[in-house]
Scaffold this active site. Structure first.
Site, PDB file in Angstrom:
ATOM      1  N   TYR A 135      30.907  78.429 -17.557  1.00  0.00           N
ATOM      2  CA  TYR A 135      30.800  78.090 -18.984  1.00  0.00           C
ATOM      3  C   TYR A 135      32.132  77.557 -19.510  1.00  0.00           C
ATOM      4  O   TYR A 135      32.174  76.558 -20.215  1.00  0.00           O
ATOM      5  CB  TYR A 135      30.383  79.330 -19.781  1.00  0.00           C
ATOM      6  CG  TYR A 135      30.024  79.025 -21.215  1.00  0.00           C
ATOM      7  CD1 TYR A 135      28.696  78.831 -21.587  1.00  0.00           C
ATOM      8  CD2 TYR A 135      31.011  78.929 -22.201  1.00  0.00           C
ATOM      9  CE1 TYR A 135      28.366  78.553 -22.902  1.00  0.00           C
ATOM     10  CE2 TYR A 135      30.683  78.642 -23.515  1.00  0.00           C
ATOM     11  CZ  TYR A 135      29.358  78.460 -23.864  1.00  0.00           C
ATOM     12  OH  TYR A 135      29.028  78.165 -25.163  1.00  0.00           O
ATOM     13  N   ASP A 144      23.931  49.630 -32.412  1.00  0.00           N
ATOM     14  CA  ASP A 144      22.974  50.165 -33.404  1.00  0.00           C
ATOM     15  C   ASP A 144      23.182  51.645 -33.734  1.00  0.00           C
ATOM     16  O   ASP A 144      23.135  52.035 -34.891  1.00  0.00           O
ATOM     17  CB  ASP A 144      21.515  49.867 -33.021  1.00  0.00           C
ATOM     18  CG  ASP A 144      21.130  50.378 -31.640  1.00  0.00           C
ATOM     19  OD1 ASP A 144      22.027  50.715 -30.849  1.00  0.00           O
ATOM     20  OD2 ASP A 144      19.925  50.442 -31.337  1.00  0.00           O
ATOM     21  N   ASP A 179      34.718  51.424 -28.810  1.00  0.00           N
ATOM     22  CA  ASP A 179      33.384  51.850 -28.384  1.00  0.00           C
ATOM     23  C   ASP A 179      33.248  51.252 -26.983  1.00  0.00           C
ATOM     24  O   ASP A 179      33.040  50.061 -26.820  1.00  0.00           O
ATOM     25  CB  ASP A 179      32.340  51.302 -29.369  1.00  0.00           C
ATOM     26  CG  ASP A 179      30.928  51.700 -29.000  1.00  0.00           C
ATOM     27  OD1 ASP A 179      30.744  52.400 -27.988  1.00  0.00           O
ATOM     28  OD2 ASP A 179      30.003  51.294 -29.727  1.00  0.00           O
ATOM     29  N   ALA A 203      31.494  51.586 -23.944  1.00  0.00           N
ATOM     30  CA  ALA A 203      30.421  51.708 -22.941  1.00  0.00           C
ATOM     31  C   ALA A 203      30.591  50.754 -21.748  1.00  0.00           C
ATOM     32  O   ALA A 203      30.363  51.132 -20.609  1.00  0.00           O
ATOM     33  CB  ALA A 203      29.069  51.479 -23.608  1.00  0.00           C
ATOM     34  N   LYS A 226      26.499  53.752 -19.041  1.00  0.00           N
ATOM     35  CA  LYS A 226      26.676  52.323 -18.763  1.00  0.00           C
ATOM     36  C   LYS A 226      27.662  52.175 -17.603  1.00  0.00           C
ATOM     37  O   LYS A 226      27.300  52.434 -16.465  1.00  0.00           O
ATOM     38  CB  LYS A 226      27.178  51.596 -20.022  1.00  0.00           C
ATOM     39  CG  LYS A 226      26.553  52.050 -21.331  1.00  0.00           C
ATOM     40  CD  LYS A 226      25.124  51.631 -21.508  1.00  0.00           C
ATOM     41  CE  LYS A 226      24.447  52.177 -22.756  1.00  0.00           C
ATOM     42  NZ  LYS A 226      25.153  52.207 -24.014  1.00  0.00           N
ATOM     43  N   HIS A 283      13.141  50.554 -34.586  1.00  0.00           N
ATOM     44  CA  HIS A 283      12.623  49.844 -33.417  1.00  0.00           C
ATOM     45  C   HIS A 283      12.126  50.771 -32.321  1.00  0.00           C
ATOM     46  O   HIS A 283      11.274  50.395 -31.528  1.00  0.00           O
ATOM     47  CB  HIS A 283      13.670  48.865 -32.866  1.00  0.00           C
ATOM     48  CG  HIS A 283      14.986  49.496 -32.540  1.00  0.00           C
ATOM     49  ND1 HIS A 283      15.862  49.926 -33.511  1.00  0.00           N
ATOM     50  CD2 HIS A 283      15.572  49.788 -31.361  1.00  0.00           C
ATOM     51  CE1 HIS A 283      16.937  50.444 -32.935  1.00  0.00           C
ATOM     52  NE2 HIS A 283      16.782  50.382 -31.618  1.00  0.00           N
TER      53      HIS A 283
HETATM   54  C1  LIG Z   1      24.855  52.705 -25.324  1.00  0.00           C
HETATM   55  C2  LIG Z   1      25.893  52.482 -26.321  1.00  0.00           C
HETATM   56  C3  LIG Z   1      26.184  53.427 -27.299  1.00  0.00           C
HETATM   57  C4  LIG Z   1      25.418  54.728 -27.464  1.00  0.00           C
HETATM   58  O1  LIG Z   1      25.441  55.480 -26.318  1.00  0.00           O
HETATM   59  P1  LIG Z   1      24.219  56.411 -25.842  1.00  0.00           P
HETATM   60  O2  LIG Z   1      24.723  56.987 -24.576  1.00  0.00           O
HETATM   61  O3  LIG Z   1      23.028  55.542 -25.688  1.00  0.00           O
HETATM   62  O4  LIG Z   1      24.014  57.437 -26.905  1.00  0.00           O
HETATM   63  C5  LIG Z   1      27.200  53.133 -28.199  1.00  0.00           C
HETATM   64  N1  LIG Z   1      27.863  51.975 -28.138  1.00  0.00           N
HETATM   65  C6  LIG Z   1      27.609  51.055 -27.200  1.00  0.00           C
HETATM   66  C7  LIG Z   1      28.392  49.799 -27.174  1.00  0.00           C
HETATM   67  C8  LIG Z   1      26.608  51.257 -26.276  1.00  0.00           C
HETATM   68  O5  LIG Z   1      26.334  50.322 -25.374  1.00  0.00           O
END
Ligand SMILES: *Cc1c(COP(=O)(O)O)cnc(C)c1O
Length: 459
Positions: free
Chosen positions: A72, A125, A214, A216, A257, A449
């Protein structure tokens, strides 16, 4: 003869997929209310809905699954992941979350309040959702080139520094941070240049603002930088990644991703005080600091995935597959966002179905047609996803109306890409027979969506 290009991996485990016939698919999509999210996966032959959490893990990642530490508190898997993140991004502090949007939720709980303004390059989004949910506003400062799919510009993900400075000048005191999305998903998987990151950093410093990435698809972004930014040609992916993150104060990550795991995310940052504040929300929403929404085995797989995802040979294989599909479609004269992005093909539906009015959801109409044609699932990135204005409740009509075909990592072969290309060509050849689109019969107040229900205007 020069040897042809081939994948930098071979296949060890396989999963069967089933072809269906047109009659079955017409019934299934009707039963799913013309929403591709509502289909069952066995009703799909080639699933290009998303590249998120759909990748194939490596043998080494599966090995990590077996040796995960499920303590944990203080699990070795946590420290392994902490070391990998620090090694690759340079951020000393991190918090695991169950996915990317959870990272947004935790970080924005600390940083975003009502009335705030968050400028950036085409916010994702869920990112926009988490900003608007807090009654703050996301302002898109992406360069104009991004919205013309016919212009071949190497870094369509870039921030327009003029637009950004206008926001900072006009309402700087309301801006908690600037957000850079790598790669810019909503604009078509388009990269941001290292030069642009540096310039955004300079601007942020002048206005004393934090910068959030951000992140990903930060590794795919780095691959494009290496290929397209002359000053970076001789740098390794890892060097480019390290420099990119050196211009940020913090990052949110959807590990589903570029880290090639099926679930997971994190926040990482340089500042210890911010880490402390985020820890409170992480414990409340996700879990204790050393697991926050992830099991030990998944943190092990993620640590390994971060290294594999930033490997040049892997990235080359991946991006060349997307390019392979894109080039076939271009040969068929199908209108796409160009240059072809990192993780997906973005079909420009305003040029594919120019005769359909925007009120009839042309991109969703095309996505449905492609499904009926061959059981291929893409996703609408257009008016449905753009949702309604939170204040006026009017539909928002985005500059681009697109269908995205996202390619899962290490999952499909180029033969699958051939099927996708021909299916889309068949729909393109009969595009003038598609005389009308869809109408909404049911929708949710936010992020509609995913659950929206539609019906065809004519049959
Ligand atoms: C996928 C994504 C998110 C959100 O991530 P999740 O793992 O789907 O919650 C945020 N920003 C970008 C650019 C993404 O591609």
């Amino acid at each position: 003869m020069e040897l042809p290009f081939a994948e930098s991996y071979k296949i060890k485990v396989v999963e069967s997929i089933r072809r269906s016939n047109r009659e079955e698919r017409e019934k299934w999509i009707h039963d799913a209310h013309y929403n591709l999210f509502q289909l069952k996966s066995d009703q799909i032959f080639i699933d290009l809905l998303t590249d998120s959490g759909t990748g194939a893990m490596s043998d080494k990642q599966w090995g990590g699954i077996m040796t995960g530490d499920e303590s944990y508190a203080g699990a070795s898997s946590y420290y392994k992941l902490k070391d990998a993140i620090a090694d690759i991004t340079g951020f000393p502090y991190f918090l695991p979350t169950h996915q990317g949007r959870a990272a947004e939720n935790v970080l924005f709980s600390v940083l975003v309040k009502e009335g705030d303004i968050v400028p950036g390059n085409s916010h994702f989004d869920t990112t926009k959702g988490h900003i608007e949910f807090r009654r703050a506003t996301a302002i898109d400062c992406t360069i104009d080139e991004a919205f013309d799919t016919t212009i071949d510009y190497p870094f369509k993900g870039n921030v327009d520094l003029g637009k950004l400075e206008d926001v900072l000048k006009k309402s700087g005191e309301k801006v908690p941070f600037i957000i850079l999305t790598l790669t810019n998903n909503s604009a078509g998987g388009q990269p941001v240049s290292l030069e642009n990151m540096r310039d955004v950093r300079d601007l942020a410093n002048r206005y004393n603002k934090l910068v959030l990435y951000d992140s990903a698809r930060f590794a795919e972004n780095a691959y494009f930088i290496k290929l397209r930014e002359p000053a970076c040609r001789d740098k390794s992916i890892r060097e480019i990644v390290a420099e990119a993150f050196s211009y940020a104060d913090m990052m949110t990550m959807s590990s589903k991703k570029d880290a090639i795991v099926n679930m997971g995310g994190f926040i990482a940052m340089r500042d210890q005080e911010l880490f402390r504040q985020c820890s409170v929300f992480n414990i409340m929403f996700e879990g204790y600091i050393t697991y926050g929404g992830m099991s030990g085995r998944d943190m092990n797989a993620l640590a390994q995935g971060l290294y594999e995802g930033t490997d040049f040979d892997y990235l080359e294989t991946r991006i060349k597959q997307v390019e392979y599909l894109g080039n076939m479609l271009l040969d068929f004269s199908i209108p796409l966002q160009q240059p072809i992005g990192g993780h997906a093909i973005f079909i420009d539906v305003k040029r594919f179905l120019p005769h359909l009015p925007k009120e009839e959801f042309p991109a969703q109409t095309l996505a449905i047609q492609l499904y009926i044609e061959a059981g291929i699932r893409g996703v609408e990135i257009g008016t449905l996803m753009a949702d309604r204005d939170p204040v006026t409740r009017e539909n928002r009509y985005p500059a681009l109306e697109m269908v995205r075909l996202a390619i899962p990592r290490r999952v499909y072969t180029n033969n699958h890409m051939d099927v996708v290309a021909v299916a889309l060509k068949n729909v393109f050849d009969r595009r003038n027979e598609i005389k009308s689109g869809l109408r909404i019969t049911q929708e949710a107040p936010i992020m509609r969506h995913f659950t929206v229900e539609l019906e065809p205007l004519a049959t």
